[in-house]
Design a protein around this motif. Structure first.
Motif, PDB file in Angstrom:
ATOM      1  N   GLU A 194      14.794  15.966 -13.254  1.00  0.00           N
ATOM      2  CA  GLU A 194      15.908  15.015 -13.469  1.00  0.00           C
ATOM      3  C   GLU A 194      15.708  13.776 -12.597  1.00  0.00           C
ATOM      4  N   LYS A 195      15.349  14.031 -11.354  1.00  0.00           N
ATOM      5  CA  LYS A 195      15.186  12.914 -10.414  1.00  0.00           C
ATOM      6  C   LYS A 195      14.047  11.986 -10.872  1.00  0.00           C
ATOM      7  N   ALA A 196      12.935  12.603 -11.267  1.00  0.00           N
ATOM      8  CA  ALA A 196      11.798  11.786 -11.726  1.00  0.00           C
ATOM      9  C   ALA A 196      12.196  10.982 -12.965  1.00  0.00           C
ATOM     10  N   LEU A 197      12.957  11.615 -13.853  1.00  0.00           N
ATOM     11  CA  LEU A 197      13.372  10.903 -15.073  1.00  0.00           C
ATOM     12  C   LEU A 197      14.367   9.790 -14.751  1.00  0.00           C
ATOM     13  N   ASP A 198      15.194  10.018 -13.753  1.00  0.00           N
ATOM     14  CA  ASP A 198      16.105   8.944 -13.326  1.00  0.00           C
ATOM     15  C   ASP A 198      15.296   7.743 -12.836  1.00  0.00           C
ATOM     16  N   MET A 199      14.250   8.029 -12.089  1.00  0.00           N
ATOM     17  CA  MET A 199      13.425   6.931 -11.564  1.00  0.00           C
ATOM     18  C   MET A 199      12.709   6.212 -12.707  1.00  0.00           C
ATOM     19  N   LEU A 200      12.232   6.979 -13.674  1.00  0.00           N
ATOM     20  CA  LEU A 200      11.586   6.357 -14.838  1.00  0.00           C
ATOM     21  C   LEU A 200      12.593   5.495 -15.599  1.00  0.00           C
ATOM     22  N   ALA A 201      13.808   6.029 -15.726  1.00  0.00           N
ATOM     23  CA  ALA A 201      14.836   5.291 -16.477  1.00  0.00           C
ATOM     24  C   ALA A 201      15.194   3.980 -15.790  1.00  0.00           C
ATOM     25  N   ALA A 202      15.088   3.978 -14.456  1.00  0.00           N
ATOM     26  CA  ALA A 202      15.462   2.769 -13.710  1.00  0.00           C
ATOM     27  C   ALA A 202      14.388   1.691 -13.808  1.00  0.00           C
ATOM     28  N   ALA A 203      13.209   2.072 -14.288  1.00  0.00           N
ATOM     29  CA  ALA A 203      12.103   1.103 -14.347  1.00  0.00           C
ATOM     30  C   ALA A 203      12.193   0.258 -15.610  1.00  0.00           C
ATOM     31  N   GLU A 204      11.553  -0.894 -15.557  1.00  0.00           N
ATOM     32  CA  GLU A 204      11.508  -1.741 -16.757  1.00  0.00           C
ATOM     33  C   GLU A 204      10.198  -1.587 -17.509  1.00  0.00           C
ATOM     34  N   GLU A 228       6.316  10.230 -26.230  1.00  0.00           N
ATOM     35  CA  GLU A 228       7.044   9.719 -27.402  1.00  0.00           C
ATOM     36  C   GLU A 228       8.555   9.731 -27.154  1.00  0.00           C
ATOM     37  N   LEU A 229       9.046  10.809 -26.538  1.00  0.00           N
ATOM     38  CA  LEU A 229      10.492  10.904 -26.290  1.00  0.00           C
ATOM     39  C   LEU A 229      10.984   9.768 -25.404  1.00  0.00           C
ATOM     40  N   VAL A 230      10.186   9.439 -24.374  1.00  0.00           N
ATOM     41  CA  VAL A 230      10.637   8.400 -23.441  1.00  0.00           C
ATOM     42  C   VAL A 230      10.018   7.040 -23.768  1.00  0.00           C
ATOM     43  N   GLY A 231       9.252   6.978 -24.864  1.00  0.00           N
ATOM     44  CA  GLY A 231       8.673   5.702 -25.307  1.00  0.00           C
ATOM     45  C   GLY A 231       7.862   5.015 -24.232  1.00  0.00           C
ATOM     46  N   THR A 232       7.064   5.807 -23.500  1.00  0.00           N
ATOM     47  CA  THR A 232       6.355   5.255 -22.338  1.00  0.00           C
ATOM     48  C   THR A 232       4.839   5.277 -22.567  1.00  0.00           C
ATOM     49  N   PRO A 233       4.178   4.148 -22.386  1.00  0.00           N
ATOM     50  CA  PRO A 233       2.722   4.094 -22.571  1.00  0.00           C
ATOM     51  C   PRO A 233       1.987   5.003 -21.596  1.00  0.00           C
ATOM     52  N   VAL A 234       0.830   5.503 -22.043  1.00  0.00           N
ATOM     53  CA  VAL A 234       0.051   6.449 -21.250  1.00  0.00           C
ATOM     54  C   VAL A 234      -1.300   5.835 -20.884  1.00  0.00           C
ATOM     55  N   PHE A 329      10.067  18.256 -18.546  1.00  0.00           N
ATOM     56  CA  PHE A 329      10.215  16.829 -18.881  1.00  0.00           C
ATOM     57  C   PHE A 329      10.649  16.681 -20.347  1.00  0.00           C
ATOM     58  N   VAL A 330      10.010  17.465 -21.211  1.00  0.00           N
ATOM     59  CA  VAL A 330      10.344  17.388 -22.641  1.00  0.00           C
ATOM     60  C   VAL A 330      11.786  17.868 -22.866  1.00  0.00           C
ATOM     61  N   ASP A 331      12.139  18.998 -22.253  1.00  0.00           N
ATOM     62  CA  ASP A 331      13.494  19.541 -22.443  1.00  0.00           C
ATOM     63  C   ASP A 331      14.555  18.531 -22.010  1.00  0.00           C
ATOM     64  N   VAL A 332      14.379  18.013 -20.807  1.00  0.00           N
ATOM     65  CA  VAL A 332      15.419  17.128 -20.272  1.00  0.00           C
ATOM     66  C   VAL A 332      15.431  15.801 -21.043  1.00  0.00           C
ATOM     67  N   ALA A 333      14.244  15.317 -21.394  1.00  0.00           N
ATOM     68  CA  ALA A 333      14.188  14.050 -22.146  1.00  0.00           C
ATOM     69  C   ALA A 333      14.843  14.216 -23.516  1.00  0.00           C
ATOM     70  N   ARG A 334      14.652  15.390 -24.106  1.00  0.00           N
ATOM     71  CA  ARG A 334      15.286  15.652 -25.411  1.00  0.00           C
ATOM     72  C   ARG A 334      16.807  15.597 -25.295  1.00  0.00           C
ATOM     73  N   ARG A 341      20.719   8.546 -24.010  1.00  0.00           N
ATOM     74  CA  ARG A 341      20.471   8.050 -22.641  1.00  0.00           C
ATOM     75  C   ARG A 341      19.013   7.657 -22.391  1.00  0.00           C
ATOM     76  N   ILE A 342      18.239   7.472 -23.457  1.00  0.00           N
ATOM     77  CA  ILE A 342      16.847   7.045 -23.250  1.00  0.00           C
ATOM     78  C   ILE A 342      16.753   5.554 -23.586  1.00  0.00           C
ATOM     79  N   ALA A 343      16.203   4.809 -22.653  1.00  0.00           N
ATOM     80  CA  ALA A 343      16.117   3.354 -22.852  1.00  0.00           C
ATOM     81  C   ALA A 343      15.156   3.014 -23.988  1.00  0.00           C
ATOM     82  N   ASP A 344      15.408   1.926 -24.659  1.00  0.00           N
ATOM     83  CA  ASP A 344      14.500   1.454 -25.713  1.00  0.00           C
ATOM     84  C   ASP A 344      13.376   0.660 -25.045  1.00  0.00           C
ATOM     85  N   ARG A 345      12.167   1.147 -25.188  1.00  0.00           N
ATOM     86  CA  ARG A 345      11.025   0.501 -24.519  1.00  0.00           C
ATOM     87  C   ARG A 345      10.171  -0.287 -25.513  1.00  0.00           C
ATOM     88  N   ALA A 346      10.675  -0.546 -26.691  1.00  0.00           N
ATOM     89  CA  ALA A 346       9.837  -1.120 -27.761  1.00  0.00           C
ATOM     90  C   ALA A 346       9.141  -2.404 -27.320  1.00  0.00           C
TER      91      ALA A 346
END
Ligand SMILES: Cc1ncc(C[n+]2csc(CCOP(=O)(O)OP(=O)(O)O)c2C)c(N)n1
Ligand SMILES: [Mg+2]
Length: 592
Positions: A194-204, A228-234, A329-334, A341-346
């Motif tokens: 949760e904490k790691a995902l909060d930090m990811l969510a706070a990023a641009e 894919e769930l968090v729309g984040t490049p790898v 990560f997948v469970d919580v992101a889902r 609550r997942i930001a649009d990263r398009a």
């Protein structure tokens, strides 16, 4: 209670632990173990031509398939010391292999007996356990512990050294009730994820750095799902390459000083948050840490607690197996996605994509002698996504990582940290044993190829067909390039006039003749237009003769390959692609 020799017990345990194949080379001190394998009859054996070769075959075997543990066997003395390089390369890349050596009898260990070397001491720093078993009744426990350690935590190799009399001594052992020990793998907690995902969510502009730990954990599909769930490049590391297919829209390219893409580096530099999973911040990935870390927040997930903070202090560290972390990560992101609550990263993803579509290196050259870039372009055309590439080090390997495409985990098999010359041929043979039904393509420079060239005979003897692309610049190319900094070209030339082979025009070794002499098929190419047809011909020869097929490509002698010291300071030596026709096999079409 069944009574048997300790060697019989050792073989029975190998079978119970799932071993069906070993790579090795017998000698007098390991003959009791070979006799036990013969009695058992359930383990196949590939006879290497050099014991170092056996150790790299074991590595290839492990790296090719989840759950595999490659086993290499040798006698006392020099066999063990020959396998040290395999232990190093396996430990450096977190690859479990089991190395079994014969040893002088216990009572003679301190008498400077013939071929008695303290191999456990030699192998100590390179293994998770290195033990000369002095008591026959300890053999079952030592092997059980070996498998437990190889599979637990950060995977790695183990050496078990068996004195001759220990192998032969009779012990009580019941193979039927033998039970492998439980495997220990730390797992992230929900609060940590949760904490790691909060930090990811706070990023641009977040990215995920995907390391080899994801491949070791067999968690590539979880990574893809999470990204894919968090729309984040790898950004995969060299060891994580293939965890996300190269043609995935979130694949942002590799970053680093050598085995990297221009767009990969640019995307790391443009990011403001990095979630590293199963990676170790290798220096050839990060380059200078000040550049790598400036203006970025880091979360590091690693299975080995002492890896967190080893290279630099992340803002947050999580000790976890990559698979266990990714499942959460997948469970919580889902859940967060369902709750909106997942930001649009398009926009950020499109940005990364734009870099990929514009920052390409040129591959299409028609020069004779051939420029190496063209070889990889032709390989991209000839080999499909099912291809498993095997390589070790050199300009050849660096350029391959810059230009080839990898679509699946365990399809880029590389001795990433140790980079031992000579690794490619035996490792490719180990991959062929593990995966006889998928095409294997090895890639070597001429020096890597010459290092363990004798192993080609193993491929011919045991019918292990693969294609070996040999790019020949008659140079220790990578070292020649690095000597530019010393303003010298010293002791790096492999060229000479071969009195038996004027047709190689001063390039020295006649690799075609050597390969044929070892029972393989071989072709030589000097013109760019011949590369594609030669690769097709190689496929046919491989299918017909079931032996390794070498395709030697004569390159121009001097080509410098992009590299640097900082992510923002990679030197380009060639024209960059200006349009699609300059990089026709790039996965993302070049925007003209
Ligand atoms: C055992 C060992 N010794 C030395 C090196 C250092 N080294 C790295 S690449 C290289 C030259 C490789 O030449 P080649 O295989 O022909 O590849 P090229 O760079 O020419 O493509 C050397 C000597 C090494 N990696 N391993
Ligand atoms: Mg070379």
């Amino acid at each position: 209670m069944p009574r048997m020799t300790a060697a019989d017990a050792a073989v029975a345990i190998l079978r119970q632990e799932g071993v069906t194949h070993v790579f090795g080379l017998p000698g007098a001190a390991i003959n009791p173990f070979y006799a036990a394998m013969r009695r058992d009859g359930g383990i196949t054996h590939t006879l290497a031509r050099h014991v170092e070769g056996a150790s790299h075959m074991a590595e290839g075997y492990t790296r090719a398939r989840a759950g595999n543990i490659g086993v290499c066997v040798g006698t006392s003395g020099p066999a063990g010391t020959d396998m040290v390089t395999g232990l190093y390369s396996a430990s450096a890349d977190s690859i479990p292999i089991l190395c079994i050596t014969g040893q002088a009898p216990v009572a003679r260990l301190h008498k400077e007996d013939f071929q008695a070397v303290d191999i456990a001491a030699v192998a100590g720093p390179l293994t998770k356990m290195a033990m000369t078993v002095l008591e026959p009744a300890q053999v079952p426990g030592a092997l059980a512990q070996a498998f437990h350690l190889m599979r637990s935590g950060r995977p790695g190799p183990v050496l078990i050294d068996l004195p001759f009399d220990v192998q032969q001594a009779e012990i009580d052992f019941d193979p039927d009730t033998y039970q492998p020990l439980p495997v220990y793998k730390p797992a992230a907690t929900r609060a940590q994820i949760e904490k790691a995902l909060d930090m990811l969510a706070a990023a641009e502009r977040p990215i995920i750095v995907a390391g080899g730990g994801i491949i070791n954990a067999d968690a590539a599909s979880l990574l893809t799902e999470f990204a894919e769930l968090v729309g984040t490049p790898v950004v995969p590391t060299l060891m994580g390459w293939g965890a996300l297919p190269d043609d995935h829209p979130l694949m942002a390219g590799m970053a680093g000083l050598q085995t990297a893409h221009r767009y990969g580096n640019a995307t790391v530099l443009a990011s403001d948050f990095v979630l590293g999973i199963g990676n170790r911040w290798a220096n050839r990935h990060t380059g200078g840490l000040a550049t790598y870390t400036a203006g970025r927040t880091f979360v590091h997930v690693d299975i080995e607690p002492t890896q967190i903070g080893r290279v630099f202090a992340p803002d947050y560290g999580i000790v976890s197996d990559a698979g266990a972390a990714l499942r959460l990560f997948v469970d919580v992101a889902r859940e967060r996605k369902a709750a909106g609550r997942i930001a649009d990263r398009a926009a950020w993803v499109a940005d990364c994509r734009q870099r990929r579509a514009t920052m390409q290196r040129r591959t299409h050259f028609d020069n004779v002698p051939i420029k190496p870039q063209r070889v990889y372009e032709e390989m991209n055309r000839a080999f499909g996504p099912e291809t498993r590439y095997v390589s070790t080090i050199g300009l050849s390997q660096i350029a391959a990582a810059q230009f080839l495409h990898v679509y699946r985990p365990r399809h880029w098999i590389n001795a990433g940290q140790a980079g031992p010359l000579g690794w490619t041929t035996p490792a490719a043979l180990g991959v062929c044993v593990a995966e006889p039904d998928t095409p294997v393509v090895a890639l070597s420079g001429d020096y890597d190829f010459q290092f363990m060239i004798e192993e080609l005979a193993v491929g011919a003897q045991f019918n292990l067909p693969y294609i070996h692309v040999l790019v020949n610049n008659a140079y220790l190319g990578l070292i020649r390039q690095s000597q530019r900094g010393f303003d010298m070209d010293y002791c790096v030339q492999l060229s000479f006039d071969n009195v038996n082979a004027p047709e190689v025009s001063g390039y020295g070794v006649d690799h075609v003749k050597v390969a044929e002499g070892l029972g393989c098929k071989a072709l030589r190419v000097t013109e760019p237009a011949e590369i594609g047809p030669a690769l097709e011909e190689a496929k046919k020869l491989m299918a017909e003769y079931r032996v390794p097929v070498v395709v030697e490509i004569i390159l121009e002698r001097v080509t410098n390959i992009s590299m640097g010291t900082e992510l923002d300071n990679v030197v380009e030596f060639e024209d960059l692609a200006a349009g699609h026709e300059d990089a026709p096999t790039a996965v993302v079409a070049m925007l003209d």
